[in-house]
Design an enzyme around this catalytic site. Structure first.
Site, PDB file in Angstrom:
ATOM      1  N   SER A 286      -9.865  -0.695   7.152  1.00 40.82           N
ATOM      2  CA  SER A 286      -9.281  -0.464   5.828  1.00 40.82           C
ATOM      3  C   SER A 286      -8.603  -1.661   5.188  1.00 40.82           C
ATOM      4  O   SER A 286      -8.234  -1.601   4.011  1.00 40.82           O
ATOM      5  CB  SER A 286      -8.291   0.709   5.890  1.00 40.82           C
ATOM      6  OG  SER A 286      -8.978   1.922   5.907  1.00 40.82           O
TER       7      SER A 286
ATOM      8  N   SER B  12      -9.668   1.730   2.994  1.00 33.79           N
ATOM      9  CA  SER B  12      -8.792   2.492   2.132  1.00 33.79           C
ATOM     10  C   SER B  12      -7.757   1.650   1.391  1.00 33.79           C
ATOM     11  O   SER B  12      -7.143   2.129   0.445  1.00 33.79           O
ATOM     12  CB  SER B  12      -8.054   3.542   2.961  1.00 33.79           C
ATOM     13  OG  SER B  12      -7.202   2.919   3.896  1.00 33.79           O
TER      14      SER B  12
ATOM     15  N   LYS C 255       0.855  -1.198   0.000  1.00 38.72           N
ATOM     16  CA  LYS C 255       0.000   0.000   0.000  1.00 38.72           C
ATOM     17  C   LYS C 255       0.886   1.242   0.000  1.00 38.72           C
ATOM     18  O   LYS C 255       1.926   1.261   0.671  1.00 38.72           O
ATOM     19  CB  LYS C 255      -0.901  -0.038   1.236  1.00 38.72           C
ATOM     20  CG  LYS C 255      -1.986   1.032   1.282  1.00 38.72           C
ATOM     21  CD  LYS C 255      -2.848   0.861   2.536  1.00 38.72           C
ATOM     22  CE  LYS C 255      -3.949   1.899   2.643  1.00 38.72           C
ATOM     23  NZ  LYS C 255      -4.775   1.714   3.862  1.00 38.72           N
TER      24      LYS C 255
END
Lengths: 485, 476
Positions: free
Chosen positions: A178, A154, A79
């Site tokens: 997330s 996210s 990420k």
């Protein structure tokens, strides 16, 4: 054989037996990316050159028989909020669109020590603020199961990259769901460990007391392997726990007879999608068939979790994001004086959700409001923790739906932030309490959208949730289904 | 005066740790800008602070030395504000739960000990420095100092005059230096002082409106700034005005304080507990260990000097103001120096010479044993007190031993009565008229004769013998 479809353990086996090379695997993954990334848009940055270097190095080590390295030649995605030295790390924000960290995060150092191959940095909601990845400052990521729909957020880039086989596995971060929410919506396994289990050093902070790095994988075994690599105390993170880390792969095939499953009634409420409710009940039945005993329990303060979360998370965020001032790194928008430069930089660098949260957090910390908001929210947080401690006296883990609905349409909730915030209703309490939790695929809706089952464990008891999640996964074939792209 | 002054001081002391409070960077002063920085103290995205245990130990030491209660549980908090020299946009400080509370420091006022309360001592990180010269329309930021550990020592509003404020600062500085936790250098900014000050009518119980003075970076300025501010406040009140609660900056060049910002524009620092650091739990055993390692502190040392060496309190107070000075004194006494004369030589000639050279005792090449040797030469009559002064200066300048200097320069006192008698006879026969006048009763001429004999003997004659012989010869 499509190498990109494989799991960590499968690739490791092929590499060990020299049936394929690390370069073969890396090339297969990039070929997959070349064919589907246009549709999915999971990545912010692809690191082809670095990947080649790392794959060559990994293959050399494989040839030399490097012992104890658990990720040799495994192509992983990270990420884009974890710092990678010399590799653009943007948090999907205009503010950091030019930021190349001069240092490496602890998690990616650990991955590197074990010989991984970095494929790229994945898209996310800007500064991890969002539940759909629509708040990325760069582009929208699509759900591989239905390109009209959001992948969750996210960590939507990491989840969709795993679901679309654009990597073997990925790291994500979870502040209010997330990792687990996008994992559920993309039909992959998402693991958020106990707060303090994995170092946050190098993870660009959103809400420090809630952020935790975890994994997005194709199955539970891979989650255990990755967790083994990234877990443990880090002298650079005072909040990381100085505890020894159990070998999570060691519990995979243990049976779950006699395990007590807590079913919190507050998680089966009005507003939950009927198909989801049915899938989760079916999963509980399934676990019962494997020898576990379901027990209804109550977490009475659950309804206050979202409110408390959005006060605490935004308060911390308003402070954590103060460093983006145009002075030292990242974007600088010039101005006629210092104040003007600050205002221009922050006006231009941050997106609207980030600004909204900075304003909320600034407000809740302001003198005169602190007691009513921040302090009260901390008290609620204590009560929520207490709720979990109470039920864990009677059960070994909790089983709940991961999300109230399946993946919604792109644009469906962007106009209504409160609706968007509610998509984390089942995952947020876990962050407030700092508990470990995992989401595993447990079915599909009639529209062929994945559904996730959440297992919540006691503090630092990742073993039980991995064991139960694995037992469940092995009794189904949901995790074997692949989206058609 | 019908007004009473109320002052409280907030002192920032840079701790003498080798490394910064939350990272491993050096704290050395005066290096090239931004050479002592790392991702942590620059405030890069994703970095985390890790507490330097030494900084905590220093704060606890200071708390113990000022009779504070050491908190077994304390925590850091974030103080949020924007400034280019503050890389994270917040300063990691302590707010609700500081490491030390409820202490005091004793100062001497009119010969009596007065206790000034310490509200709290907390730890925090220093900011960097903005540099405005040579940057055109821009400014530079130097982050070498960002993250250097500070203690903020907050006093109660117990101080009643600028002189008391200076005494308090001096005592605090001495304690910090005794502990080795701060070098106390106000000019370099390693010890900084902000003052809260108000005036009220004598017998009035509630406090007047206060102002906060900043930038008072020397003992002299502490006194001057406070004196100015008292006059200013009284003038405002007397002319029917009201004091505005505000921050005022001391301008040492113009000798005035000026308004910096009013309360309306005051920062809301939005303090909240620092989530990146775990609460600080201090074990009692560790506190005990630190307590046992504390050096003898100035007040205790002063009292001991008074009882053990029979010194007047003022002498003792001056000698203990700096630990190296007290150590120097005590070494000399231990080597056999008479306590009061050692004190006199230190407070007189030695301090004068050091001050003139702008030196401190540590830089002094004159050693305690040399002073003791010199005192011995005086006691056994080898040199006179007058000669001793020049021997002392010579020792101070060259670091040579007193015997060597006396020999080399032929300064040995003449105590041979024959030699002195000859000199006396020569002088009397040379100044017959003066001898007549002396005999006629003009006794003050004795001084003239002594002077002449000393001149002839180049100051080496034993003064007592010269006196006796002159009296004897002149009256016969």
């Amino acid at each position: 054989m499509d190498l990109f479809r494989l799991s960590i353990s499968e690739v490791t086996h092929l590499l060990k037996t020299k049936e394929v090379s690390a370069l073969d695997v890396m090339n297969a993954v990039f070929q997959r990316i070349d064919s589907v990334e246009d549709k999915v848009k999971a990545y912010v940055t692809l690191t082809r050159e670095k990947a080649l270097e790392m794959a060559v190095k990994a293959q050399k080590e494989i040839n030399e028989g490097a012992p104890g390295k658990m990720l040799l030649g495994i192509p992983l995605a990270v990420k884009d909020n974890m710092c990678t030295k010399g590799v653009l790390t943007t948090c999907s924000s205009g503010m950091l669109s030019n930021f190349i960290p001069p240092y490496e995060s602890t998690v990616t150092s650990s991955l590197a020590e074990h010989g991984y191959v970095l494929i790229g940095k994945t898209n996310m909601d800007e500064f991890a603020m969002g539940s759909s990845t629509e708040n990325s400052g760069f582009h929208v990521t699509r759900n591989p199961w239905n390109l009209e729909r959001i992948p969750g957020g996210s960590s939507g880039g990491s989840a969709s990259a795993v679901a679309a086989d654009e990597c073997i596995a990925a790291l994500g971060s979870d502040t209010g769901g997330s990792i687990r929410q996008p994992a559920a919506l993309c039909g992959v396994v998402g693991m958020k460990p106990t707060y303090g289990r994995v170092s946050r050093y190098g993870l660009v902070a959103f809400a420090s007391s809630l952020d935790q790095i975890g994994t997005l994988t194709k199955n539970v075994q891979d989650a255990a392997i990755l967790m083994n690599v990234i877990s443990g105390h880090d002298p650079y993170d005072s909040t990381s726990a100085p505890l020894t880390v159990p070998d999570l792969t060691g519990v995979l095939d243990k049976d779950i007879k006699g395990i007590k499953l807590g079913i919190p009634k507050e998680y089966f409420i009005e507003g939950i999608d009927k198909e989801i409710e049915a899938a989760v009940y079916a999963a509980i039945k399934n676990l019962e068939g494997l020898g576990a005993t379901p027990v209804e329990v109550s977490l009475p303060h659950t309804e206050y979790a979202i409110a408390a979360y959005y006060i605490l998370a935004t308060s911390e965020a308003s402070s954590n994001l103060a460093r983006y001032d145009g002075v030292k790194y990242g974007l600088r928008a010039e101005g006629k004086d210092l104040m003007d430069m600050y205002l221009n930089t922050r006006a231009r660098g941050f997106g609207s959700e980030v600004k909204r949260r900075i304003m909320l957090g600034t407000y809740t910390l302001s003198s005169g409001y602190y007691e009513a908001y921040y302090k009260k929210a901390q008290q609620v947080r204590t009560l929520i923790k207490q709720d979990f401690e109470d039920v864990f006296k009677h059960v070994d883990l909790l089983v709940t739906p991961t999300t109230p609905t399946a993946a919604f349409k792109i644009g469906e909730k962007t106009a209504d932030p409160l609706q968007m915030y509610l998509s984390d209703i089942f995952t947020i309490s876990v962050n407030l309490a700092g508990l470990p939790a995992i989401s595993v695929p447990c079915g599909f809706t009639a529209d062929n959208l994945p559904i996730g089952l959440q297992c919540i464990g006691k503090h630092f008891d990742e073993e039980t949730i991995i064991k139960v999640a694995h037992a469940y996964e092995q009794s189904t074939d949901w995790h074997r289904r692949k989206p058609v792209l | 005066m019908k007004y009473e002054v109320v002052i409280g001081l907030e002192v920032h002391a840079q701790m003498l740790t080798d490394t910064k409070i939350f990272c491993g960077c050096s704290t050395k002063f005066g290096s090239e800008p931004n050479t002592q920085t790392c991702p942590v103290c620059i405030g890069m995205p994703g970095v985390l602070p890790v507490l330097n245990k030494k900084a905590l130990q220093f704060a606890i030491k200071t708390g113990l030395a000022t009779d504070c209660r050491i908190s077994s549980f304390s925590r850091f908090a974030r103080k949020n504000y924007f400034y280019p020299d503050l890389p994270k946009g917040y300063q990691i400080s302590q707010y609700e739960l500081p490491v030390c509370e409820h202490g005091c420091i004793g100062i001497i006022v009119d010969g009596n000990v007065k206790k000034i309360g310490i509200t709290r001592i907390h730890m925090e990180e220093d900011a960097g420095k903005n540099i405005h010269e040579g940057a055109g329309t821009y400014s530079f930021v130097d982050l070498n100092r960002a993250g250097v550990p500070l203690m903020e020592i907050v006093s109660e509003p117990d101080i009643r005059s600028p002189q008391e404020a200076v005494e308090y600062m001096k005592k605090l500085r001495a304690i910090l230096r005794y502990l080795g936790v701060c070098d106390g250098n106000m000019e370099q900014g390693s010890l900084r002082c902000d003052a809260n000050i108000s005036v009220r009518l004598i017998n009035q119980t509630e406090f007047g409106t206060r102002t906060e003075l900043k930038n008072i970076n020397s003992f002299r300025f502490v006194e001057k700034a406070l004196e100015y501010e008292i006059k200013r406040q009284i003038k405002v009140i007397e002319s029917g005005g009201r004091i505005v609660q505000e921050t005022r900056l001391w301008d040492p060049n113009r000798g005035i304080t000026e308004s910096m910002r009013g309360k309306e524009e005051a920062h809301d620092y939005r303090y909240f507990p620092e989530p990146d650091l775990v609460p600080i739990v201090v074990e009692k055993e560790w506190i005990d260990e630190i307590k046992a390692s504390l050096p003898e502190l100035p007040d205790i040392k002063r009292d001991r000097f008074v009882t053990e060496y029979g010194l007047p309190e003022t002498d003792a107070d001056l000698l203990v103001s700096e630990k190296p000075l007290a150590d120097w004194y005590e070494e000399a006494v231990k080597l056999g120096g008479q306590p009061k004369s050692v004190a006199n030589w230190i407070m007189g000639d030695l301090m004068r010479l050091l001050n003139a050279d702008n030196k401190i005792i540590e830089d002094c090449s004159l050693k305690p044993n040399q002073l003791v040797d010199m005192l011995r030469l005086m006691d056994n009559g080898t040199i006179s007190g007058k000669i001793a002064k020049s021997v002392f200066e010579e020792m101070y300048t060259t670091g040579k031993d007193p015997e060597g200097i006396v020999k080399e320069k032929g300064l040995v006192q003449i105590s041979d009565s024959g030699e002195i008698e000859k000199a006396v006879d020569d002088v009397i026969s040379k100044y017959l008229k003066e001898a007549e006048r002396y005999r006629a009763g003009e006794e003050k001429l004795m001084g003239f004769f002594v002077g002449q004999v000393m001149k002839v003997t180049k100051g080496k004659a034993n003064p007592q013998m010269v006196n006796e012989l002159l009296k004897q010869k002149l009256s016969s």
